[in-house]
Design a protein around this motif. Structure first.
Motif, PDB file in Angstrom:
ATOM      1  N   GLY A 118     -25.635  64.480  39.666  1.00 31.58           N
ATOM      2  CA  GLY A 118     -26.502  65.615  38.872  1.00 31.58           C
ATOM      3  C   GLY A 118     -27.475  65.874  39.950  1.00 31.58           C
ATOM      4  N   GLY A 119     -28.692  66.458  39.095  1.00 31.64           N
ATOM      5  CA  GLY A 119     -29.548  67.362  40.123  1.00 31.64           C
ATOM      6  C   GLY A 119     -30.128  66.530  41.076  1.00 31.64           C
ATOM      7  N   LEU A 120     -30.264  65.061  40.905  1.00 31.10           N
ATOM      8  CA  LEU A 120     -31.170  64.287  41.833  1.00 31.10           C
ATOM      9  C   LEU A 120     -30.418  64.483  43.185  1.00 31.10           C
ATOM     10  CD1 LEU A 120     -32.715  62.057  42.828  1.00 31.10           C
ATOM     11  CD2 LEU A 120     -31.047  60.342  41.901  1.00 31.10           C
ATOM     12  N   ALA A 121     -29.097  64.403  43.178  1.00 31.98           N
ATOM     13  CA  ALA A 121     -28.485  64.687  44.577  1.00 31.98           C
ATOM     14  C   ALA A 121     -28.721  66.137  45.329  1.00 31.98           C
ATOM     15  CB  ALA A 121     -26.994  64.473  44.234  1.00 31.98           C
ATOM     16  N   ILE A 181     -21.510  76.955  30.461  1.00 34.36           N
ATOM     17  CA  ILE A 181     -22.235  75.834  30.539  1.00 34.36           C
ATOM     18  C   ILE A 181     -21.847  74.897  31.475  1.00 34.36           C
ATOM     19  CG2 ILE A 181     -22.554  73.338  29.134  1.00 34.36           C
ATOM     20  CD1 ILE A 181     -22.342  75.063  26.587  1.00 34.36           C
ATOM     21  N   VAL A 182     -22.680  74.450  32.427  1.00 34.63           N
ATOM     22  CA  VAL A 182     -22.267  73.425  33.501  1.00 34.63           C
ATOM     23  C   VAL A 182     -23.316  72.269  33.310  1.00 34.63           C
ATOM     24  CG1 VAL A 182     -22.180  72.952  35.824  1.00 34.63           C
ATOM     25  CG2 VAL A 182     -21.363  75.282  35.010  1.00 34.63           C
ATOM     26  N   SER A 183     -22.705  71.099  32.969  1.00 37.31           N
ATOM     27  CA  SER A 183     -23.644  70.147  32.600  1.00 37.31           C
ATOM     28  C   SER A 183     -23.039  68.484  32.537  1.00 37.31           C
ATOM     29  CB  SER A 183     -24.082  70.246  31.262  1.00 37.31           C
ATOM     30  OG  SER A 183     -25.380  69.551  30.666  1.00 37.31           O
ATOM     31  N   ASP A 192     -26.552  63.498  25.454  1.00 35.89           N
ATOM     32  CA  ASP A 192     -27.362  63.841  24.366  1.00 35.89           C
ATOM     33  C   ASP A 192     -28.550  64.772  24.936  1.00 35.89           C
ATOM     34  OD1 ASP A 192     -26.262  62.734  22.377  1.00 35.89           O
ATOM     35  OD2 ASP A 192     -27.029  60.941  22.722  1.00 35.89           O
ATOM     36  N   GLN A 193     -29.020  64.503  26.212  1.00 37.07           N
ATOM     37  CA  GLN A 193     -30.087  65.033  26.675  1.00 37.07           C
ATOM     38  C   GLN A 193     -29.891  66.604  26.809  1.00 37.07           C
ATOM     39  OE1 GLN A 193     -30.788  64.028  30.935  1.00 37.07           O
ATOM     40  NE2 GLN A 193     -32.090  65.897  31.351  1.00 37.07           N
ATOM     41  N   LYS A 194     -28.800  67.151  26.959  1.00 31.71           N
ATOM     42  CA  LYS A 194     -28.680  68.447  27.057  1.00 31.71           C
ATOM     43  C   LYS A 194     -28.516  69.318  25.602  1.00 31.71           C
ATOM     44  CE  LYS A 194     -28.625  67.711  31.429  1.00 31.71           C
ATOM     45  NZ  LYS A 194     -29.508  68.148  32.443  1.00 31.71           N
ATOM     46  N   VAL A 225     -17.015  75.923  29.442  1.00 34.73           N
ATOM     47  CA  VAL A 225     -17.633  74.861  29.409  1.00 34.73           C
ATOM     48  C   VAL A 225     -17.230  74.103  30.784  1.00 34.73           C
ATOM     49  CG1 VAL A 225     -18.557  72.396  28.477  1.00 34.73           C
ATOM     50  CG2 VAL A 225     -18.190  74.367  27.181  1.00 34.73           C
ATOM     51  N   LEU A 226     -18.091  73.466  31.702  1.00 33.29           N
ATOM     52  CA  LEU A 226     -17.558  72.472  32.753  1.00 33.29           C
ATOM     53  C   LEU A 226     -18.520  71.284  32.741  1.00 33.29           C
ATOM     54  CD1 LEU A 226     -16.169  71.840  35.393  1.00 33.29           C
ATOM     55  CD2 LEU A 226     -17.983  72.908  36.580  1.00 33.29           C
ATOM     56  N   GLY A 227     -17.931  70.194  32.483  1.00 33.00           N
ATOM     57  CA  GLY A 227     -18.651  68.971  32.380  1.00 33.00           C
ATOM     58  C   GLY A 227     -17.957  67.755  32.001  1.00 33.00           C
ATOM     59  N   THR A 228     -18.691  66.504  32.253  1.00 30.45           N
ATOM     60  CA  THR A 228     -18.039  65.536  31.732  1.00 30.45           C
ATOM     61  C   THR A 228     -19.193  64.429  31.327  1.00 30.45           C
ATOM     62  OG1 THR A 228     -18.456  64.330  33.984  1.00 30.45           O
ATOM     63  CG2 THR A 228     -16.276  65.346  33.855  1.00 30.45           C
ATOM     64  N   ILE A 230     -12.956  69.823  31.434  1.00 30.33           N
ATOM     65  CA  ILE A 230     -13.627  68.616  31.358  1.00 30.33           C
ATOM     66  C   ILE A 230     -13.374  67.683  32.580  1.00 30.33           C
ATOM     67  CG2 ILE A 230     -13.915  66.263  29.958  1.00 30.33           C
ATOM     68  CD1 ILE A 230     -14.725  69.140  28.380  1.00 30.33           C
ATOM     69  N   TYR A 231     -14.126  68.027  33.428  1.00 27.73           N
ATOM     70  CA  TYR A 231     -13.876  67.554  34.911  1.00 27.73           C
ATOM     71  C   TYR A 231     -15.009  67.885  35.742  1.00 27.73           C
ATOM     72  CZ  TYR A 231     -11.836  72.046  35.913  1.00 27.73           C
ATOM     73  OH  TYR A 231     -11.641  73.424  35.955  1.00 27.73           O
ATOM     74  N   TYR A 232     -15.256  67.305  37.003  1.00 26.94           N
ATOM     75  CA  TYR A 232     -16.429  67.615  37.994  1.00 26.94           C
ATOM     76  C   TYR A 232     -15.623  68.578  39.134  1.00 26.94           C
ATOM     77  CZ  TYR A 232     -20.187  67.438  40.917  1.00 26.94           C
ATOM     78  OH  TYR A 232     -21.363  67.639  41.672  1.00 26.94           O
ATOM     79  N   ILE A 254     -18.260  79.451  37.641  1.00 25.13           N
ATOM     80  CA  ILE A 254     -19.119  79.873  36.446  1.00 25.13           C
ATOM     81  C   ILE A 254     -20.337  80.323  36.509  1.00 25.13           C
ATOM     82  CG2 ILE A 254     -19.889  78.709  34.104  1.00 25.13           C
ATOM     83  CD1 ILE A 254     -17.544  76.781  34.362  1.00 25.13           C
ATOM     84  N   TYR A 255     -21.336  79.955  37.377  1.00 20.23           N
ATOM     85  CA  TYR A 255     -22.718  80.653  37.766  1.00 20.23           C
ATOM     86  C   TYR A 255     -22.345  82.264  38.109  1.00 20.23           C
ATOM     87  CZ  TYR A 255     -24.470  75.857  37.885  1.00 20.23           C
ATOM     88  OH  TYR A 255     -24.739  74.764  37.389  1.00 20.23           O
ATOM     89  N   ALA A 256     -21.452  82.319  38.708  1.00 19.27           N
ATOM     90  CA  ALA A 256     -21.143  83.591  39.202  1.00 19.27           C
ATOM     91  C   ALA A 256     -20.487  84.764  38.181  1.00 19.27           C
ATOM     92  CB  ALA A 256     -20.345  83.829  40.543  1.00 19.27           C
ATOM     93  N   LEU A 291     -26.111  78.622  28.698  1.00 18.34           N
ATOM     94  CA  LEU A 291     -26.827  77.945  27.923  1.00 18.34           C
ATOM     95  C   LEU A 291     -27.165  76.821  28.236  1.00 18.34           C
ATOM     96  CD1 LEU A 291     -27.399  78.294  24.691  1.00 18.34           C
ATOM     97  CD2 LEU A 291     -25.100  77.502  24.257  1.00 18.34           C
ATOM     98  N   MET A 292     -28.621  76.414  27.944  1.00 17.23           N
ATOM     99  CA  MET A 292     -29.068  75.003  28.111  1.00 17.23           C
ATOM    100  C   MET A 292     -30.180  74.671  27.397  1.00 17.23           C
ATOM    101  SD  MET A 292     -29.898  74.101  32.100  1.00 17.23           S
ATOM    102  CE  MET A 292     -30.292  72.538  32.702  1.00 17.23           C
ATOM    103  N   PRO A 293     -29.717  74.179  25.859  1.00 13.72           N
ATOM    104  CA  PRO A 293     -30.682  73.775  25.059  1.00 13.72           C
ATOM    105  C   PRO A 293     -31.220  72.494  25.043  1.00 13.72           C
ATOM    106  CG  PRO A 293     -28.595  73.871  24.145  1.00 13.72           C
ATOM    107  CD  PRO A 293     -28.301  74.037  25.649  1.00 13.72           C
ATOM    108  N   GLY A 336     -34.269  70.677  35.618  1.00 13.07           N
ATOM    109  CA  GLY A 336     -33.122  71.378  35.366  1.00 13.07           C
ATOM    110  C   GLY A 336     -32.848  72.260  36.517  1.00 13.07           C
ATOM    111  N   LEU A 337     -31.605  72.334  37.135  1.00 11.61           N
ATOM    112  CA  LEU A 337     -31.322  73.125  38.355  1.00 11.61           C
ATOM    113  C   LEU A 337     -30.382  74.207  37.854  1.00 11.61           C
ATOM    114  CD1 LEU A 337     -30.893  70.319  41.084  1.00 11.61           C
ATOM    115  CD2 LEU A 337     -32.947  71.699  40.565  1.00 11.61           C
ATOM    116  N   SER A 338     -29.513  74.002  36.833  1.00 12.52           N
ATOM    117  CA  SER A 338     -28.529  74.939  36.562  1.00 12.52           C
ATOM    118  C   SER A 338     -29.057  76.409  36.264  1.00 12.52           C
ATOM    119  CB  SER A 338     -27.710  74.108  35.468  1.00 12.52           C
ATOM    120  OG  SER A 338     -26.953  73.176  35.730  1.00 12.52           O
TER     121      SER A 338
END
Ligand code: ADP
Ligand code: GLC
Length: 480
Positions: free
Chosen positions: A18-21, A301-303, A307-309, A330-333, A357-359, A367-369, A375-377, A384-386
């Protein structure tokens, strides 16, 4: 020359969940080299790619006491992008298929890591002025440093900073187990130290013993002093308010740059995005099997799917949202309930919804491009970096006004012609949908206005520059 040591459980490009890295991998590069010697310690996970492990140099090894036994500590080092990284090796702890395996195993893993990070310093001959610790995995460092290590000359006077990236995770388990693992005696397990509701709490220890505390946005620094966001530590955050500051994250502007990004098919910039960005969207529609339609509003959505998201809001509104002229990528796991939710809607609305559903670093950049909106509700969001990546790529963020989202996305105001995105306040699915629909209207009916939102977003500067200066001020003040 000030010596600063970052200690964390992840850092790009070696290991990331995640964003920590992103933060630990990119911030150390941003300090002026004439004044700061910044180095980083992370675990030597066996999942780190060979392209990196091949470049690591073995330094030394020794045995260290922990949890009633002698444990092997190996040290490797490698320079990357001008920064010296040290890797702590121990196959028993760091050989899983994921950096985190859950409790209680992770408790011993990161007690080991924290004690080892302190123990290797004389061996690598680096005496930092400041140890900058990140999240619960390194919470024991300020504790060990003050109570165990500062008895010896080498460690005396070293200061520590604890940065909270996410207060939700604290490393909590029963006192008996934590006492046994850490070797800390009874006297540490009182409510003013490591005890949390009769359990032991690593992060709390860090927050009590650190000389300064930071978190990753101003709003989150305020929020965590309240019960809703405080995760049971709001009282402590309030008590330490004088030592707590919010410094918003930046992103690596070289890594995230639509003009040079190797992962995207059509490069673009703030001047030509009107013509070029859309080509990425078409390429992604083709790649993912969505209806190929350059005009369709694509929401990304990249996340991490947790529940946090705010994903329950999305789940609740998916059927309604999919009646609109939108596409959702959507991209996420993460949590299987959300993975399956997105899979289900991708099956139900195949030409409109794509669930990946992968990393994948590459897919995240695409996706960003490609997306028009992001969407980040989030229920809560320390920074948040996304959304920062989205702004950088001319993708309009739609966010809930919490934590760093509130501090970095300015709501569109059509009367004043200001704002860089769309936002809503309450954690309410209808409010979210209303805001998405407002964005749809601007996108379809007022394209020039939409493009001006992008202009303003792409003109923002969320590189590390100004935040690095704030960390420097803190380092200088502490190291006086
Ligand atoms: P958090 O740290 O809470 O997960 P952030 O927004 O701070 O949230 O950072 C998330 C980081 O992880 C971003 O760099 C984002 O692009 C990346 N990311 C999340 N999920 C994935 C995924 N499935 N594939 C690639 N990158 C991902
Ligand atoms: C955490 C938070 C996120 C933040 C990141 C980096 O994972 O959830 O909001 O951006 O850390 O600080």
């Amino acid at each position: 020359m000030k010596k600063i040591l970052f200690v964390a459980s992840e850092a790009v490009p070696f290991i990331k969940t995640g964003g920590l890295a992103d933060v630990v991998g990119s911030l150390p590069k941003c300090f002026p080299k004439e004044y700061y010697d910044v180095r980083v310690i992370i675990p030597k996970y066996s999942m780190i790619k060979e392209q990196y492990t091949h470049q690591m140099r073995y330094v030394a090894n020794f045995y260290m006491d922990l949890n009633w036994r002698q444990q092997y500590v190996g040290i490797f080092e490698m320079e990357y992008d001008g920064i010296k990284f040290y890797f702590i090796d121990n196959e028993e702890h760091f050989s899983g298929s994921q950096p985190y395996a859950g409790m209680p195993g992770d408790l011993e893993k990161f007690a080991f890591f924290s004690k080892a990070a302190l123990s290797i310093l004389p061996v690598i001959d680096f005496r930092p002025d400041i140890i900058h610790c990140h999240d619960w995995q390194t919470g024991l460092i300020p504790v060990y440093l003050k109570e165990r290590f500062q008895g010896s000359e080498f460690y005396r006077g070293i200061k520590s900073i604890m940065t909270i990236h996410n207060l939700k995770f604290q490393g909590v388990w029963d006192v008996k187990t934590i006492k046994a693992i850490t070797g800390l005696p009874d006297s540490f397990f009182t409510p003013d130290k490591l005890e949390y509701k009769k359990d032991g709490d690593y992060l709390k220890g860090g927050l009590v013993y650190a000389d300064a505390i930071t978190t990753v946005s101003k709003t989150y620094a305020e929020e965590i002093k309240t019960p809703f966001y405080g995760e049971g530590l709001d009282g402590l955050m309030f008590a330490r308010a004088q030592s707590l500051r919010g410094i918003v994250n930046g992103i690596d502007y070289d890594e995230y740059n639509p003009e040079t990004d190797v992962h995207i098919s059509h490069k673009y910039n703030a001047k030509n995005f009107r013509k070029e960005k859309i080509k990425n969207k078409v390429a992604l529609q083709e790649e993912l099997g969505l209806e190929v339609n350059p005009k369709a509003l694509m929401i990304g959505i990249v996340s991490r799917l947790t529940d946090q998201k705010g994903l329950d809001l999305i789940a609740y509104m998916m059927d309604e949202l999919c009646q609109d002229a939108i596409q959702l990528v959507v991209l996420g796991t993460g949590d299987p309930k959300y993975e399956n939710m997105f899979r289900h809607f991708a099956w139900k609305y195949g030409s409109k919804v794509s669930a990946n559903i992968y990393y994948s670093e590459a897919m995240s950049h695409k996706i960003y491009a490609s997306a028009d909106a992001f969407l980040m509700p989030s229920l809560f969001e320390p920074c948040g970096l996304s959304q920062l990546m989205s702004l950088r790529y001319g993708t309009v963020p739609i966010v809930r006004e919490t934590g760093g989202l509130k501090d970095t996305v300015e709501a569109y105001n059509e009367y004043e012609g200001t704002g860089t995105g769309f936002s809503f306040l309450n954690y309410n699915a209808h409010e979210m949908l209303g805001t998405i629909r407002y964005a749809e209207r601007i996108y379809y009916d007022k394209k020039r206005e939409w493009n001006k939102i992008i202009d303003r977003g792409m003109a923002q500067d969320f590189s590390w520059y100004s935040s690095a200066v704030q960390y420097q001020e803190l380092y200088d003040w502490l190291a006086q």
